[in-house]
Write an enzyme that holds these catalytic residues in place. Structure first.
Site, PDB file in Angstrom:
ATOM      1  N   CYS A 152      -0.617  13.262   9.878  1.00 34.95           N
ATOM      2  CA  CYS A 152      -0.015  14.417   8.676  1.00 34.95           C
ATOM      3  C   CYS A 152       0.467  15.661   9.385  1.00 34.95           C
ATOM      4  O   CYS A 152       1.589  16.395   8.877  1.00 34.95           O
ATOM      5  CB  CYS A 152      -1.210  14.931   7.967  1.00 34.95           C
ATOM      6  SG  CYS A 152      -2.793  15.151   8.928  1.00 34.95           S
ATOM      7  N   HIS A 165      -0.981  22.029   5.655  1.00 38.02           N
ATOM      8  CA  HIS A 165      -0.985  21.930   7.093  1.00 38.02           C
ATOM      9  C   HIS A 165       0.318  23.131   7.401  1.00 38.02           C
ATOM     10  O   HIS A 165       1.463  22.864   6.902  1.00 38.02           O
ATOM     11  CB  HIS A 165      -0.761  20.774   7.889  1.00 38.02           C
ATOM     12  CG  HIS A 165      -1.878  20.199   7.976  1.00 38.02           C
ATOM     13  ND1 HIS A 165      -2.900  20.483   7.236  1.00 38.02           N
ATOM     14  CD2 HIS A 165      -2.201  18.827   8.260  1.00 38.02           C
ATOM     15  CE1 HIS A 165      -3.966  19.193   7.350  1.00 38.02           C
ATOM     16  NE2 HIS A 165      -3.372  18.497   8.246  1.00 38.02           N
TER      17      HIS A 165
HETATM   18  N1  LIG Z   1      -6.089  13.638   4.047  1.00 36.49           N
HETATM   19  C1  LIG Z   1      -5.028  13.568   4.410  1.00 36.49           C
HETATM   20  O1  LIG Z   1      -4.312  15.015   4.773  1.00 36.49           O
HETATM   21  C2  LIG Z   1      -4.672  12.592   5.363  1.00 36.49           C
HETATM   22  C3  LIG Z   1      -3.294  12.485   6.067  1.00 36.49           C
HETATM   23  C4  LIG Z   1      -2.959  11.489   6.870  1.00 36.49           C
HETATM   24  C5  LIG Z   1      -3.823  10.398   6.787  1.00 36.49           C
HETATM   25  N2  LIG Z   1      -4.896  10.475   6.180  1.00 36.49           N
HETATM   26  C6  LIG Z   1      -5.925   9.309   6.490  1.00 36.49           C
HETATM   27  O2  LIG Z   1      -6.176   8.655   5.170  1.00 36.49           O
HETATM   28  C7  LIG Z   1      -7.536   7.916   5.227  1.00 36.49           C
HETATM   29  C8  LIG Z   1      -8.324   8.500   4.018  1.00 36.49           C
HETATM   30  O3  LIG Z   1      -8.196  10.055   3.936  1.00 36.49           O
HETATM   31  P1  LIG Z   1      -8.560  10.565   2.681  1.00 36.49           P
HETATM   32  O4  LIG Z   1      -8.163  12.144   2.982  1.00 36.49           O
HETATM   33  O5  LIG Z   1      -8.126  10.330   1.470  1.00 36.49           O
HETATM   34  O6  LIG Z   1     -10.083  10.566   2.741  1.00 36.49           O
HETATM   35  P2  LIG Z   1     -11.244  10.836   1.618  1.00 36.49           P
HETATM   36  O7  LIG Z   1     -10.731  11.793   0.450  1.00 36.49           O
HETATM   37  O8  LIG Z   1     -12.735  10.706   2.326  1.00 36.49           O
HETATM   38  O9  LIG Z   1     -11.111   9.244   0.892  1.00 36.49           O
HETATM   39  C9  LIG Z   1     -11.720   8.105   1.379  1.00 36.49           C
HETATM   40  C10 LIG Z   1     -11.484   6.954   0.730  1.00 36.49           C
HETATM   41  O10 LIG Z   1     -11.699   5.832   1.700  1.00 36.49           O
HETATM   42  C11 LIG Z   1     -12.710   5.140   0.783  1.00 36.49           C
HETATM   43  N3  LIG Z   1     -13.842   4.553   1.942  1.00 36.49           N
HETATM   44  C12 LIG Z   1     -14.550   5.121   2.877  1.00 36.49           C
HETATM   45  N4  LIG Z   1     -15.231   4.430   3.436  1.00 36.49           N
HETATM   46  C13 LIG Z   1     -15.180   3.258   2.746  1.00 36.49           C
HETATM   47  C14 LIG Z   1     -15.315   1.880   3.182  1.00 36.49           C
HETATM   48  N5  LIG Z   1     -16.356   1.640   4.094  1.00 36.49           N
HETATM   49  N6  LIG Z   1     -15.139   0.808   2.527  1.00 36.49           N
HETATM   50  C15 LIG Z   1     -14.258   0.912   1.452  1.00 36.49           C
HETATM   51  N7  LIG Z   1     -13.734   2.273   1.367  1.00 36.49           N
HETATM   52  C16 LIG Z   1     -14.071   3.324   1.830  1.00 36.49           C
HETATM   53  C17 LIG Z   1     -13.421   6.112   0.038  1.00 36.49           C
HETATM   54  O11 LIG Z   1     -14.003   5.643  -1.202  1.00 36.49           O
HETATM   55  P3  LIG Z   1     -15.399   6.399  -1.885  1.00 36.49           P
HETATM   56  O12 LIG Z   1     -15.071   7.112  -2.932  1.00 36.49           O
HETATM   57  O13 LIG Z   1     -16.251   4.957  -2.497  1.00 36.49           O
HETATM   58  O14 LIG Z   1     -16.219   6.648  -0.689  1.00 36.49           O
HETATM   59  C18 LIG Z   1     -12.199   6.849  -0.406  1.00 36.49           C
HETATM   60  O15 LIG Z   1     -11.573   6.164  -1.472  1.00 36.49           O
HETATM   61  C19 LIG Z   1      -8.120   8.533   6.743  1.00 36.49           C
HETATM   62  O16 LIG Z   1      -8.138   7.396   7.527  1.00 36.49           O
HETATM   63  C20 LIG Z   1      -7.396   9.771   6.841  1.00 36.49           C
HETATM   64  O17 LIG Z   1      -7.243   9.901   8.493  1.00 36.49           O
HETATM   65  C21 LIG Z   1      -5.336  11.567   5.742  1.00 36.49           C
END
Ligand SMILES: NC(=O)c1ccc[n+]([C@@H]2O[C@H](COP(=O)([O-])OP(=O)(O)OC[C@H]3O[C@@H](n4cnc5c(N)ncnc54)[C@H](OP(=O)(O)O)[C@@H]3O)[C@@H](O)[C@H]2O)c1
Length: 356
Positions: free
Chosen positions: A133, A248
């Site tokens: 990001c 960011h």
């Molecule tokens: N946030 C950012 O700015 C951003 C930017 C670029 C990339 N990313 C990447 O995108 C990914 C998600 O980020 P996020 O910010 O959306 O995180 P988040 O808000 O913590 O959401 C995580 C998601 O993944 C699911 N999950 C977690 N563990 C799981 C499992 N074992 N099996 C199936 N689903 C699972 C969660 O489901 P539950 O609700 O059931 O827990 C939720 O839907 C990460 O890899 C992160 O590095 C994030």
């Protein structure tokens, strides 16, 4: 002419990126059908609104990707290593938001405004990776400069919002801020970050590597080189978590091979797609996370030539990490695929040939 709409699914649909993907797919009116939402067992059975329907979330463990054309993954790198691979083997073209596959040879790492050409052929892995990001907005600004005057080296300091660590990151920032406001004497609680984030800054994001840099800092170097096809580009960074809920920011110092003026830079970025330039005519003319909010633009300001080096300059960039840095980039990859139609999105044979 297609007889059916493209069938999409989202893994990680209940997270910060997944929910933003849902909003974007609705806003941008893609000609698609959402055939599945998946998350962990914790969220299985929950309902999420999309357009005028309530859709049920499935447990990713049991979700079958056969018949899915495009699967977005944002459930963490370890989950993608298992289930995005499985989805790709079942014939879905995966657009992965995690760091799991970004540096793999058979996986294009794409920022559509920079290297859309990397989508010209369906990857043998059936996986397309979305960059980090902080990297996305920076390469979107560096790439047109690089074409004007090759960029030699970059020093970046990032100021990364709590939402970069997902919904629990925002919750922890809110809680640790309240903790200080309500009771300055209580022992600070933190779990998602390695120190309390409220009223603090944390100069350490992701794993610490043997050379003293963090993985987040290493990603910026490696990913920028791959996206810009610039293997000798030098980028060094300090990545810092700051008590901001979303968006960011980064302060970036760039050295080019040839002279470049502030006027050149303003002109380059004024003509770049989806960039807003703050020309700094008054002291308050700069982008900041609170003012930018949820935006589909990369915001650049404080553009300054180094007075002692006419090949070097500074800029300040702010962008919505959840949209620009993840969900929007992923949706724009999907839009580019649908517009280019360089291959049949339903060609299952490639996945089979890859033996996955
Ligand atoms: N946030 C950012 O700015 C951003 C930017 C670029 C990339 N990313 C990447 O995108 C990914 C998600 O980020 P996020 O910010 O959306 O995180 P988040 O808000 O913590 O959401 C995580 C998601 O993944 C699911 N999950 C977690 N563990 C799981 C499992 N074992 N099996 C199936 N689903 C699972 C969660 O489901 P539950 O609700 O059931 O827990 C939720 O839907 C990460 O890899 C992160 O590095 C994030």
């Amino acid at each position: 002419m297609r007889d059916q709409k493209i069938r999409m699914a989202i893994a990680g649909a209940t997270g910060a990126v997944g929910l933003e993907l849902l909003r974007l797919l609705e806003e941008r009116q893609l000609d698609m059908e959402l055939v599945g939402l998946a998350a962990s067992a914790r969220s299985a059975g929950r309902s999420v609104r999309f357009r005028d329907q309530m859709l049920k979330v499935s447990d990713l463990e049991d979700f079958d990707f056969s018949g899915v054309d495009i699967a977005f993954f944002s459930a963490g790198a370890s989950v993608s290593r298992v289930h995005a691979r499985r989805a790709a083997a079942q014939g879905a073209l995966v657009i992965d938001n995690t760091s799991a596959f970004r540096m793999e040879r058979d996986t294009p790492l794409v920022v559509p405004q920079v290297n859309v050409h990397a989508l010209a052929q369906r990857p043998i892995s059936n996986i397309i990776a979305n960059p980090n990001c902080s990297t996305i907005p920076i390469v979107r600004l560096l790439d047109p400069v690089h074409r004007f005057s090759p960029v030699k080296s970059v020093i970046a300091s990032t100021y990364q919002a709590a939402s970069g660590a997902g919904l629990t990151g925002i919750e922890e920032l809110d809680a640790s801020t309240r903790e200080v406001l309500d009771d300055g004497g209580a022992a600070p609680q933190f779990k998602r970050f390695i120190a309390p984030l409220g009223f603090n800054v944390i100069p350490s994001i992701d794993a610490l590597l043997a050379d003293g840099f963090t993985l987040e800092e290493q990603k910026m170097l490696q990913e920028s080189r791959k996206i810009m096809s610039a293997p000798t580009l030098h980028i060094t960074a300090t990545c810092v978590r700051v008590p901001v809920r979303n968006c960011h920011s980064a302060a970036v110092y760039v050295q080019c091979e040839r002279g470049i003026t502030r006027a050149d830079l303003l002109k380059i970025w004024r003509n770049s797609p989806e960039v807003r330039v703050y020309e700094g005519a008054t002291a308050d003319d700069f982008p900041s996370p609170r003012m930018v909010g949820s935006s589909d633009l990369v915001h650049v300001g404080r553009v300054r030539q180094d007075p002692e080096n006419n090949k070097a300059f500074w800029f300040w960039v702010v962008s919505d990490n959840v949209r620009i840095g993840a969900a929007l980039n992923a949706v724009q990859i999907a839009e580019a695929l649908l517009n280019m139609r360089p291959f049949d999105l339903r060609n299952q044979e490639i996945a089979v040939a890859a033996g996955m």
